[in-house]
Write a protein that holds these residues in place. Sequence first.
Motif, PDB file in Angstrom:
ATOM      1  N   HIS A  84       0.868  -1.173   0.000  1.00 48.86           N
ATOM      2  CA  HIS A  84       0.000   0.000   0.000  1.00 48.86           C
ATOM      3  C   HIS A  84       0.907   1.225   0.000  1.00 48.86           C
ATOM      4  CE1 HIS A  84      -3.542   2.424   0.535  1.00 48.86           C
ATOM      5  NE2 HIS A  84      -4.301   1.363   0.776  1.00 48.86           N
ATOM      6  N   ALA A  85       0.356   2.356  -0.399  1.00 49.72           N
ATOM      7  CA  ALA A  85       1.182   3.562  -0.509  1.00 49.72           C
ATOM      8  C   ALA A  85       1.402   4.196   0.868  1.00 49.72           C
ATOM      9  CB  ALA A  85       0.507   4.560  -1.445  1.00 49.72           C
ATOM     10  N   PRO A  86       2.646   4.294   1.342  1.00 52.70           N
ATOM     11  CA  PRO A  86       2.930   4.901   2.646  1.00 52.70           C
ATOM     12  C   PRO A  86       2.970   6.424   2.543  1.00 52.70           C
ATOM     13  CG  PRO A  86       4.961   4.091   1.702  1.00 52.70           C
ATOM     14  CD  PRO A  86       3.876   3.745   0.721  1.00 52.70           C
ATOM     15  N   VAL A  87       1.813   7.020   2.329  1.00 53.84           N
ATOM     16  CA  VAL A  87       1.707   8.462   2.097  1.00 53.84           C
ATOM     17  C   VAL A  87       1.175   9.154   3.353  1.00 53.84           C
ATOM     18  CG1 VAL A  87       0.562  10.256   0.739  1.00 53.84           C
ATOM     19  CG2 VAL A  87       1.426   8.197  -0.386  1.00 53.84           C
ATOM     20  N   GLY A  88       1.748  10.304   3.696  1.00 51.79           N
ATOM     21  CA  GLY A  88       1.340  11.071   4.870  1.00 51.79           C
ATOM     22  C   GLY A  88       2.355  10.914   5.978  1.00 51.79           C
ATOM     23  N   PRO A  89       2.575  11.972   6.767  1.00 52.65           N
ATOM     24  CA  PRO A  89       3.614  11.934   7.808  1.00 52.65           C
ATOM     25  C   PRO A  89       3.523  10.756   8.775  1.00 52.65           C
ATOM     26  CG  PRO A  89       2.855  14.183   7.478  1.00 52.65           C
ATOM     27  CD  PRO A  89       1.949  13.319   6.652  1.00 52.65           C
ATOM     28  N   PRO A  90       2.330  10.366   9.262  1.00 52.37           N
ATOM     29  CA  PRO A  90       2.318   9.219  10.181  1.00 52.37           C
ATOM     30  C   PRO A  90       2.821   7.931   9.543  1.00 52.37           C
ATOM     31  CG  PRO A  90       0.284  10.477  10.377  1.00 52.37           C
ATOM     32  CD  PRO A  90       0.996  10.992   9.162  1.00 52.37           C
ATOM     33  N   LYS A  91       2.429   7.665   8.293  1.00 57.57           N
ATOM     34  CA  LYS A  91       2.882   6.441   7.640  1.00 57.57           C
ATOM     35  C   LYS A  91       4.364   6.502   7.297  1.00 57.57           C
ATOM     36  CE  LYS A  91      -1.590   4.978   5.794  1.00 57.57           C
ATOM     37  NZ  LYS A  91      -2.433   4.769   4.586  1.00 57.57           N
ATOM     38  N   VAL A  92       4.846   7.669   6.891  1.00 62.50           N
ATOM     39  CA  VAL A  92       6.269   7.818   6.602  1.00 62.50           C
ATOM     40  C   VAL A  92       7.088   7.528   7.861  1.00 62.50           C
ATOM     41  CG1 VAL A  92       8.066   9.504   6.070  1.00 62.50           C
ATOM     42  CG2 VAL A  92       6.008   9.384   4.648  1.00 62.50           C
ATOM     43  N   ALA A  93       6.701   8.121   8.986  1.00 60.33           N
ATOM     44  CA  ALA A  93       7.418   7.878  10.234  1.00 60.33           C
ATOM     45  C   ALA A  93       7.345   6.411  10.637  1.00 60.33           C
ATOM     46  CB  ALA A  93       6.847   8.765  11.347  1.00 60.33           C
ATOM     47  N   PHE A  94       6.181   5.800  10.401  1.00 62.97           N
ATOM     48  CA  PHE A  94       6.011   4.390  10.740  1.00 62.97           C
ATOM     49  C   PHE A  94       6.958   3.518   9.913  1.00 62.97           C
ATOM     50  CE2 PHE A  94       4.078   0.276   9.803  1.00 62.97           C
ATOM     51  CZ  PHE A  94       3.940  -0.235  11.091  1.00 62.97           C
ATOM     52  N   VAL A  95       7.078   3.808   8.620  1.00 66.63           N
ATOM     53  CA  VAL A  95       7.966   3.022   7.769  1.00 66.63           C
ATOM     54  C   VAL A  95       9.408   3.125   8.258  1.00 66.63           C
ATOM     55  CG1 VAL A  95       8.988   2.839   5.460  1.00 66.63           C
ATOM     56  CG2 VAL A  95       6.516   3.077   5.715  1.00 66.63           C
ATOM     57  N   VAL A  96       9.862   4.327   8.568  1.00 63.77           N
ATOM     58  CA  VAL A  96      11.242   4.510   9.015  1.00 63.77           C
ATOM     59  C   VAL A  96      11.512   3.668  10.257  1.00 63.77           C
ATOM     60  CG1 VAL A  96      12.880   6.169   9.975  1.00 63.77           C
ATOM     61  CG2 VAL A  96      11.519   6.778   7.959  1.00 63.77           C
ATOM     62  N   GLU A  97      10.599   3.702  11.214  1.00 59.79           N
ATOM     63  CA  GLU A  97      10.796   2.925  12.440  1.00 59.79           C
ATOM     64  C   GLU A  97      10.704   1.430  12.174  1.00 59.79           C
ATOM     65  OE1 GLU A  97      11.921   4.023  15.375  1.00 59.79           O
ATOM     66  OE2 GLU A  97      12.154   5.835  14.167  1.00 59.79           O
ATOM     67  N   SER A  98       9.800   1.023  11.288  1.00 56.45           N
ATOM     68  CA  SER A  98       9.658  -0.404  10.978  1.00 56.45           C
ATOM     69  C   SER A  98      10.872  -0.935  10.243  1.00 56.45           C
ATOM     70  CB  SER A  98       8.396  -0.630  10.142  1.00 56.45           C
ATOM     71  OG  SER A  98       7.244  -0.265  10.870  1.00 56.45           O
ATOM     72  N   VAL A  99      11.445  -0.125   9.342  1.00 57.19           N
ATOM     73  CA  VAL A  99      12.649  -0.537   8.630  1.00 57.19           C
ATOM     74  C   VAL A  99      13.824  -0.671   9.596  1.00 57.19           C
ATOM     75  CG1 VAL A  99      14.353   0.221   6.918  1.00 57.19           C
ATOM     76  CG2 VAL A  99      11.916   0.304   6.375  1.00 57.19           C
ATOM     77  N   ARG A 100      13.866   0.157  10.609  1.00 60.09           N
ATOM     78  CA  ARG A 100      14.917   0.005  11.642  1.00 60.09           C
ATOM     79  C   ARG A 100      14.841  -1.386  12.273  1.00 60.09           C
ATOM     80  NH1 ARG A 100      17.470   4.715  13.134  1.00 60.09           N
ATOM     81  NH2 ARG A 100      16.341   6.686  12.884  1.00 60.09           N
ATOM     82  N   ARG A 101      13.623  -1.896  12.445  1.00 62.58           N
ATOM     83  CA  ARG A 101      13.471  -3.222  13.054  1.00 62.58           C
ATOM     84  C   ARG A 101      13.849  -4.326  12.068  1.00 62.58           C
ATOM     85  NH1 ARG A 101       9.114  -0.432  15.550  1.00 62.58           N
ATOM     86  NH2 ARG A 101       7.638  -1.013  13.895  1.00 62.58           N
ATOM     87  N   ALA A 115       9.048  10.877  -2.474  1.00 64.30           N
ATOM     88  CA  ALA A 115       9.936  11.950  -2.023  1.00 64.30           C
ATOM     89  C   ALA A 115       9.895  12.166  -0.514  1.00 64.30           C
ATOM     90  CB  ALA A 115       9.616  13.240  -2.773  1.00 64.30           C
ATOM     91  N   PRO A 116       8.731  12.265   0.123  1.00 64.60           N
ATOM     92  CA  PRO A 116       8.738  12.453   1.585  1.00 64.60           C
ATOM     93  C   PRO A 116       9.382  11.287   2.325  1.00 64.60           C
ATOM     94  CG  PRO A 116       6.597  13.020   0.651  1.00 64.60           C
ATOM     95  CD  PRO A 116       7.354  12.330  -0.419  1.00 64.60           C
ATOM     96  N   LEU A 117       9.159  10.070   1.840  1.00 67.63           N
ATOM     97  CA  LEU A 117       9.769   8.902   2.480  1.00 67.63           C
ATOM     98  C   LEU A 117      11.276   8.940   2.300  1.00 67.63           C
ATOM     99  CD1 LEU A 117       9.461   6.234   3.969  1.00 67.63           C
ATOM    100  CD2 LEU A 117       9.052   5.117   1.766  1.00 67.63           C
ATOM    101  N   SER A 118      11.734   9.327   1.117  1.00 63.63           N
ATOM    102  CA  SER A 118      13.171   9.461   0.867  1.00 63.63           C
ATOM    103  C   SER A 118      13.801  10.451   1.830  1.00 63.63           C
ATOM    104  CB  SER A 118      13.402   9.912  -0.579  1.00 63.63           C
ATOM    105  OG  SER A 118      14.719  10.360  -0.782  1.00 63.63           O
ATOM    106  N   ALA A 119      13.175  11.602   1.993  1.00 60.23           N
ATOM    107  CA  ALA A 119      13.729  12.633   2.876  1.00 60.23           C
ATOM    108  C   ALA A 119      13.802  12.153   4.317  1.00 60.23           C
ATOM    109  CB  ALA A 119      12.888  13.905   2.767  1.00 60.23           C
ATOM    110  N   ALA A 120      12.736  11.495   4.778  1.00 60.91           N
ATOM    111  CA  ALA A 120      12.713  11.018   6.161  1.00 60.91           C
ATOM    112  C   ALA A 120      13.726   9.907   6.376  1.00 60.91           C
ATOM    113  CB  ALA A 120      11.310  10.533   6.518  1.00 60.91           C
ATOM    114  N   ALA A 121      13.837   8.998   5.404  1.00 57.81           N
ATOM    115  CA  ALA A 121      14.789   7.893   5.534  1.00 57.81           C
ATOM    116  C   ALA A 121      16.226   8.413   5.537  1.00 57.81           C
ATOM    117  CB  ALA A 121      14.581   6.896   4.399  1.00 57.81           C
ATOM    118  N   ALA A 122      16.533   9.340   4.634  1.00 54.15           N
ATOM    119  CA  ALA A 122      17.886   9.897   4.581  1.00 54.15           C
ATOM    120  C   ALA A 122      18.230  10.627   5.876  1.00 54.15           C
ATOM    121  CB  ALA A 122      18.018  10.829   3.384  1.00 54.15           C
TER     122      ALA A 122
END
Length: 358
Positions: A84-101, A115-122
Motif C-alpha cells: 500500500h502507498a505509505p503516504v502522509g507523515p504518520p505512515k512515513v514515520a512508521f515506515v522509518v521505524e519499521s525498517v529500523r526493526r 519523495a517524503p519517504l526518501s527525505a525522512a529515511a535519509a
Amino acid sequence: MTAIAELPTPSLLVDLDRLERNIARMAGAFAEAGVGLRPHTKTSKCLDVVRRQLAAGALGMTCSTPAEVAWLQAAGVTDLLWAHAPVGPPKVAFVVESVRRGGLTVALDSLEAAAPLSAAAAAAGVEVPFVLEVNTGHARLGADPDRVPAVAATLAALPGLRLRGLLTHEGHLAGMPDRPSLEAAGRTAGALMASLADGLRADGHAIEVVSVGSTPGASSAPFAPGVTEGRPGTYVYYDANQIRLGSCTLDDCALTVLARVVSVQRPGRPIIDAGIKAMSSDTIAAAGSVGLVLDSDAKFVDANEEHGFLADPDGHLSVGDMVRIVPNHACGTTNMWSHLYAVRGDEVVERWEISARY
C-alpha cells in the motif's frame, strides 16, 4: 470439546480440514514451480493461520495496513511486504521505524509518494527497500507500463531508498467474462511484469523481486517465466466470490458464519441474527446474495446491521434453527470479527484471535 450447536450466534467459524488443505495445495503448487509464496494476511488477520502458512513454506507475508505490519513484526515474522502507498507523515514515520526493526519492503508508484519517504529515511540514516508498483490493468495504484523505466530511474536515484523490484495486483481479473479469459489475462499480466523487469535490468537496476498478487490469478500470473513470487490471500478460506470466479468449489470454502433463525413472522421470510456487521456489506448483485446458505434451499437476500433476511419459500426453517453461511468476501468478513472458532466436523477445537483490525 464444545459442539458447534452450543456456540453463541452469530459466530465466525473456520473448518480446519479445509483450511489446512487450502494452505497445503497452494504451497505445493508454488513450490513445484519454484515460485515464492507471500500470502496476503488481510484475509485472516490471524496468527494461527499465518503460522500455518509459514510452516507450509511461505517466504513471508503481505500486509495492507500499518497495524498488520506492526502486529506481524511483533510476532517475529521477519519478511514483510507492505503493499500500500505509505503516504502522509504518520505512515512515513512508521515506515522509518519499521525498517529500523528490519524485514520490511514497501510499495511506491510515483515521485510524489516517494519523495517524503526518501527525505525522512535519509535524515534518519536508514535505507528503505521498495518495489515499484505497476498497473497491469486494474488501474488502482501503479505506474502505467510505458512509464515504468522513467519512474524506476527517478525513484532509484532518491537517497534513502533502494529499488528491489516490481509489484502488481492484477485485480482486473475479477472482471473477466469467463475462466479461460481470466487465466489468459493472468498469464498476460505475469508476462508483462517479467518483461518490464528484464528491461529494468538492462538499464542497470538490480531487480530481484517480480511480484504478482491475487487469488483469481493464483493459477496463472505467478507462473509466467520471470515472476518470482505471488501474493494470493483469499485462498486460505475462499468465499462465494471465488466460487463465482471459478477459483474454487464450495467444498474448498473454509470460512462460515453461524447464525440462528430468530423470527418467521412473515411466511417464507425467516430472519436470522447475522446482518452486515457479521457478513460485511459485500454483495453479489447478479445473484441477489448477501452470502451462501449451506445445506438449505434458503437464500440470503438482504441484511440490516444485525438482522439477515432469508427467502425460504418452502418454509423449512423455524425459530431456533441454525444455519451456516459462506460469506461473499472472506477478507471483509474477517475484519468484522475479533475472534473465530476453529472447528473439525461438528466440534469446536480452538478459539483464535483476529488481530490488526481497523
